[in-house]
Design a protein around this motif. Structure first.
Motif, PDB file in Angstrom:
ATOM      1  N   GLN A  26       0.735  -1.082   0.002  1.00 47.43           N
ATOM      2  CA  GLN A  26      -0.211  -0.101  -0.041  1.00 47.43           C
ATOM      3  C   GLN A  26       0.822   1.245  -0.101  1.00 47.43           C
ATOM      4  OE1 GLN A  26       0.036  -2.350   2.256  1.00 47.43           O
ATOM      5  NE2 GLN A  26      -2.000  -2.775   3.421  1.00 47.43           N
ATOM      6  N   ARG A  27       0.344   2.203  -0.813  1.00 42.53           N
ATOM      7  CA  ARG A  27       1.196   3.429  -0.670  1.00 42.53           C
ATOM      8  C   ARG A  27      -0.059   4.740  -0.425  1.00 42.53           C
ATOM      9  NH1 ARG A  27       5.459   3.333  -5.955  1.00 42.53           N
ATOM     10  NH2 ARG A  27       6.393   1.663  -5.203  1.00 42.53           N
ATOM     11  N   SER A  28      -0.435   4.798   0.908  1.00 36.96           N
ATOM     12  CA  SER A  28      -1.406   5.481   1.066  1.00 36.96           C
ATOM     13  C   SER A  28      -1.308   7.177   0.508  1.00 36.96           C
ATOM     14  CB  SER A  28      -2.021   5.273   2.481  1.00 36.96           C
ATOM     15  OG  SER A  28      -2.375   3.955   2.635  1.00 36.96           O
ATOM     16  N   LYS A  29       0.072   7.487   1.037  1.00 35.38           N
ATOM     17  CA  LYS A  29       0.203   8.845   0.746  1.00 35.38           C
ATOM     18  C   LYS A  29       0.103   9.353  -0.721  1.00 35.38           C
ATOM     19  CE  LYS A  29       5.206   7.855  -0.393  1.00 35.38           C
ATOM     20  NZ  LYS A  29       4.957   7.905  -1.859  1.00 35.38           N
ATOM     21  N   ASP A  30       0.000   8.458  -1.605  1.00 35.00           N
ATOM     22  CA  ASP A  30      -0.393   8.849  -3.027  1.00 35.00           C
ATOM     23  C   ASP A  30      -1.811   9.503  -3.189  1.00 35.00           C
ATOM     24  OD1 ASP A  30       2.005   8.290  -3.885  1.00 35.00           O
ATOM     25  OD2 ASP A  30       1.602   6.289  -4.687  1.00 35.00           O
ATOM     26  N   TYR A  31      -2.569   9.022  -2.057  1.00 31.67           N
ATOM     27  CA  TYR A  31      -4.310   9.380  -2.112  1.00 31.67           C
ATOM     28  C   TYR A  31      -4.329  10.685  -1.281  1.00 31.67           C
ATOM     29  CZ  TYR A  31      -4.581   5.067  -4.860  1.00 31.67           C
ATOM     30  OH  TYR A  31      -4.338   4.070  -5.513  1.00 31.67           O
ATOM     31  N   GLY A  32      -3.584  11.349  -0.763  1.00 30.47           N
ATOM     32  CA  GLY A  32      -3.728  12.500   0.189  1.00 30.47           C
ATOM     33  C   GLY A  32      -4.557  13.452  -0.797  1.00 30.47           C
ATOM     34  N   VAL A  33      -4.546  13.486  -2.101  1.00 29.90           N
ATOM     35  CA  VAL A  33      -5.150  14.800  -2.622  1.00 29.90           C
ATOM     36  C   VAL A  33      -6.488  14.461  -2.813  1.00 29.90           C
ATOM     37  CG1 VAL A  33      -4.850  13.387  -4.943  1.00 29.90           C
ATOM     38  CG2 VAL A  33      -5.337  15.993  -5.015  1.00 29.90           C
ATOM     39  N   SER A  34      -7.075  13.133  -2.684  1.00 35.03           N
ATOM     40  CA  SER A  34      -8.566  12.792  -2.734  1.00 35.03           C
ATOM     41  C   SER A  34      -9.187  12.530  -1.469  1.00 35.03           C
ATOM     42  CB  SER A  34      -8.666  11.170  -3.596  1.00 35.03           C
ATOM     43  OG  SER A  34      -7.942  10.303  -2.864  1.00 35.03           O
ATOM     44  N   ARG A  35      -8.292  12.989  -0.289  1.00 32.54           N
ATOM     45  CA  ARG A  35      -8.833  13.108   0.858  1.00 32.54           C
ATOM     46  C   ARG A  35     -10.012  14.059   1.096  1.00 32.54           C
ATOM     47  NH1 ARG A  35      -5.583  14.212   6.487  1.00 32.54           N
ATOM     48  NH2 ARG A  35      -7.254  14.545   7.842  1.00 32.54           N
ATOM     49  N   GLU A  36     -10.030  15.338   0.373  1.00 34.24           N
ATOM     50  CA  GLU A  36     -11.023  16.456   0.529  1.00 34.24           C
ATOM     51  C   GLU A  36     -11.547  16.634  -0.871  1.00 34.24           C
ATOM     52  OE1 GLU A  36     -11.691  17.610   3.359  1.00 34.24           O
ATOM     53  OE2 GLU A  36     -10.058  16.885   4.554  1.00 34.24           O
ATOM     54  N   LYS A  37     -11.138  16.137  -1.944  1.00 34.06           N
ATOM     55  CA  LYS A  37     -11.688  16.326  -3.217  1.00 34.06           C
ATOM     56  C   LYS A  37     -12.301  14.800  -3.725  1.00 34.06           C
ATOM     57  CE  LYS A  37      -8.135  19.668  -4.505  1.00 34.06           C
ATOM     58  NZ  LYS A  37      -7.122  20.102  -5.458  1.00 34.06           N
ATOM     59  N   PHE A  38     -13.421  15.008  -4.689  1.00 34.09           N
ATOM     60  CA  PHE A  38     -13.987  13.785  -5.215  1.00 34.09           C
ATOM     61  C   PHE A  38     -13.444  13.531  -6.578  1.00 34.09           C
ATOM     62  CE2 PHE A  38     -17.482  15.559  -2.489  1.00 34.09           C
ATOM     63  CZ  PHE A  38     -17.680  14.557  -1.431  1.00 34.09           C
ATOM     64  N   ARG A  39     -12.950  12.326  -6.969  1.00 29.54           N
ATOM     65  CA  ARG A  39     -12.367  12.209  -8.368  1.00 29.54           C
ATOM     66  C   ARG A  39     -13.837  11.798  -9.205  1.00 29.54           C
ATOM     67  NH1 ARG A  39      -8.943   6.990  -6.367  1.00 29.54           N
ATOM     68  NH2 ARG A  39     -10.617   6.852  -5.057  1.00 29.54           N
ATOM     69  N   PRO A  40     -13.871  12.660 -10.123  1.00 26.12           N
ATOM     70  CA  PRO A  40     -15.019  12.335 -11.128  1.00 26.12           C
ATOM     71  C   PRO A  40     -14.651  11.095 -11.733  1.00 26.12           C
ATOM     72  CG  PRO A  40     -13.834  14.353 -11.439  1.00 26.12           C
ATOM     73  CD  PRO A  40     -12.933  13.888 -10.730  1.00 26.12           C
ATOM     74  N   GLY A  41     -16.008  10.564 -11.889  1.00 30.17           N
ATOM     75  CA  GLY A  41     -16.029   8.896 -12.455  1.00 30.17           C
ATOM     76  C   GLY A  41     -16.061   8.018 -11.384  1.00 30.17           C
ATOM     77  N   HIS A  42     -15.431   8.298 -10.147  1.00 31.72           N
ATOM     78  CA  HIS A  42     -15.405   7.328  -9.236  1.00 31.72           C
ATOM     79  C   HIS A  42     -16.495   7.526  -8.087  1.00 31.72           C
ATOM     80  CE1 HIS A  42     -12.457   4.540  -7.123  1.00 31.72           C
ATOM     81  NE2 HIS A  42     -11.671   4.765  -7.996  1.00 31.72           N
ATOM     82  N   ALA A  43     -16.422   6.496  -7.202  1.00 33.30           N
ATOM     83  CA  ALA A  43     -17.451   6.414  -6.444  1.00 33.30           C
ATOM     84  C   ALA A  43     -17.129   7.342  -4.908  1.00 33.30           C
ATOM     85  CB  ALA A  43     -17.764   5.060  -5.702  1.00 33.30           C
TER      86      ALA A  43
END
Length: 380
Positions: free
Chosen positions: A96-113
Motif C-alpha cells: 500500500q502507498r496511502s500517501k499517494d491518495y492525500g489529494v483525494s482526501r478532500e476532493k472527489f475524483r470524477p467518475g469514481h465512487a
C-alpha cells in the motif's frame, strides 16, 4: 455497511479495503468432501494479481491466499477436503502507498465512487479507494475457485473461460479466435493478430496519463440444461447481476444481447434437431444458453463493458467536501485499462452463479420423478 454477500445456497461474503491489512472472503454452502487446497485457488489469483506487465497497475501484491477454516485432513484421508462449514480465505495487503491518495482526501475524483460513498455514509476511506477499490475483486476470484470445484464435482468438467474482445474502439477479429492465446499475451486476447496493435494503442494512452475501456466475453461450457428458475430466479438475471456488481462494469448482454433488436424472429429463434446422443441439438445460440431463465445445455455466453479507469493523471474539474469548485489529478498506480484484469474476475462470478444455481436445482429437483431420464440437469 450491508450487502457484501452474494448468492443463496452457495454464498460468499467479502471483507477488507484496498489499503487495510488484508482482504478476504467467507464462502458458505460449499458441500462437504470436495478436495480443496490453497494451490487450487492460487492459480486463479495469480492471473488477476497486479504488476504483471506495464499495461496494468504496478502495485506489487503477491496475493497469496490462506485457508483459515472449512477444510480438514487427517492420516486416514488421502487429501484435504471441505467440511461443509464456512471456508474463510485471507489475502494480506503488502504494497500500500496511502500517501499517494492525500489529494483525494478532500476532493472527489470524477467518475469514481468518492462522492456517492461520502453522500451515503458521511465518511469514506480515500486510501486507494477503500472498499470501492477493484482490490476487492481478488476475494471474488478466490470464491470463484471454490465454486469451480463444486461444479466439477457435480457435473464433471465445466469449462468457464473469458477473454477481452475489445479495447476502446479496437475489436478483435473473431475468425482468429484461439482460447489458448488468452494466456499468452498481456491483454487476455483470444486474437493473436491484434496484440501488437493493442500494445501500441494502450502504450499511447498510458503515456498520455489517460485510460480506456474494454469489453469482456465470458463463455461457460458443460453447463447442463435445467439450471435456473422462472420469473424471479432466472439464471441470466443472476448472471447479469453478478457481472454488473464487478467494479467499473456499465453494461451486460447475454447471447445476441442488444443485437437481438436487429434480428427477425426467424434469425433470433435457435432452431433444434435431435442430436446423435438423443439430446436436443441447437443450430445457433442467439439465446446465449438461457431460455426463460433456464439453461438450455448450450454454452452460456455473456459480454460486459468496462468503463475507463477513473483515476487518471490529467486534471479534471471537481468539487471538494465543502462544495468548493477545484481540479484534481490522481497520483498513484492505476490500470490504464482495468478490463485486462477483469477477465479472471468475470470467470469467477460466472462460476459462483452456476454453483449457486446447481445447488438450488439439486435442492428442488433431487427426487424421483415420473419424467426422470427425459433430459435436463443431472441429479447430483
Amino acid at each position: 455497511m450491508s450487502h457484501n454477500s452474494f448468492g443463496h445456497l452457495f454464498r460468499f461474503t467479502t471483507f477488507g479495503e484496498s489499503h487495510g491489512p488484508a482482504i478476504g472472503c467467507v464462502v458458505d454452502g460449499c458441500p462437504p468432501g470436495i478436495p480443496l487446497t490453497e494451490a487450487d485457488i492460487q492459480g486463479d489469483l495469480d492471473r488477476r494479481k497486479p504488476g504483471q506487465s506495464k499495461f496494468v497497475t504496478q502495485r506489487q501484491e503477491p496475493d497469496k491466499v490462506r485457508i483459515l477454516s472449512g477444510v480438514f485432513q487427517d492420516e486416514r484421508m488421502p487429501a484435504q477436503v471441505t467440511t461443509g462449514t464456512p471456508i474463510a480465505l485471507l489475502i494480506e495487503n503488502m504494497d500500500q502507498r496511502s500517501k499517494d491518495y492525500g489529494v483525494s482526501r478532500e476532493k472527489f475524483r470524477p467518475g469514481h465512487a468518492d462522492y456517492t460513498y461520502w453522500a451515503k455514509y458521511g465518511l469514506r476511506d480515500y486510501r486507494g479507494g477503500g472498499r470501492q477499490s477493484a482490490r476487492e475483486t481478488a476475494c471474488r476470484v478466490a470464491a470463484g475457485a471454490v465454486a469451480r470445484k463444486v461444479l466439477n464435482q457435480l457435473y464433471g468438467q465445466v469449462a468457464i473461460r473469458a477473454a477481452m474482445i475489445q479495447m476502446g474502439t479496437q475489436t478483435i477479429d473473431r475468425t482468429r479466435w484461439d482460447w489458448d492465446e488468452v494466456s499468452r499475451n498481456p491483454f487476455n486476447s483470444p486474437d493473436p493478430g491484434i496484440v501488437n496493435q493493442w500494445a501500441d494503442y494502450l502504450e499511447g494512452i498510458r503515456k498520455s496519463g489517460s485510460s480506456i475501456g474494454a469489453i469482456i466475453e465470458v463463455v461457460a461450457e458443460g453447463v447442463p440444461a435445467g439450471l435456473g428458475a422462472p420469473i424471479y430466479g432466472k439464471l441470466d438475471a443472476d448472471i447479469a447481476s453478478a457481472m454488473m456488481s464487478i467494479n467499473a462494469v456499465k453494461g451486460v448482454e447475454i447471447g445476441a444481447g442488444m443485437g437481438a433488436a436487429t434480428l427477425t424472429g426467424e434469425e433470433n429463434a435457435d432452431e433444434m434437431r435431435n442430436g446423435p446422443d438423443g439430446k436436443p441439438q441447437f443450430l445457433s445460440n442467439q439465446a446465449g444458453g438461457v431460455l426463460g431463465g433456464i439453461s438450455t445445455g448450450q454454452p452460456v455466453v455473456v459480454r460486459f463493458s468496462v468503463k475507463p479507469t477513473s483515476s487518471i493523471l490529467n486534471p479534471r474539474k471537481t468539487i471538494d467536501v465543502a462544495g468548493n469548485e477545484t481540479e484534481i489529478f490522481t497520483k498513484g498506480r492505476h490500470d490504464p485499462c482495468v478490463g485486462i484484469r477483469a477477465v479472471p474476475v468475470a470467470e469467477a462470478m460466472m462460476a459462483c452463479v452456476l454453483a449457486d444455481h446447481a445447488l438450488r436445482h439439486r435442492a428442488q429437483n433431487d427426487f424421483p420423478s415420473p419424467l426422470a431420464g427425459e433430459g435436463g440437469a443431472p441429479r447430483a
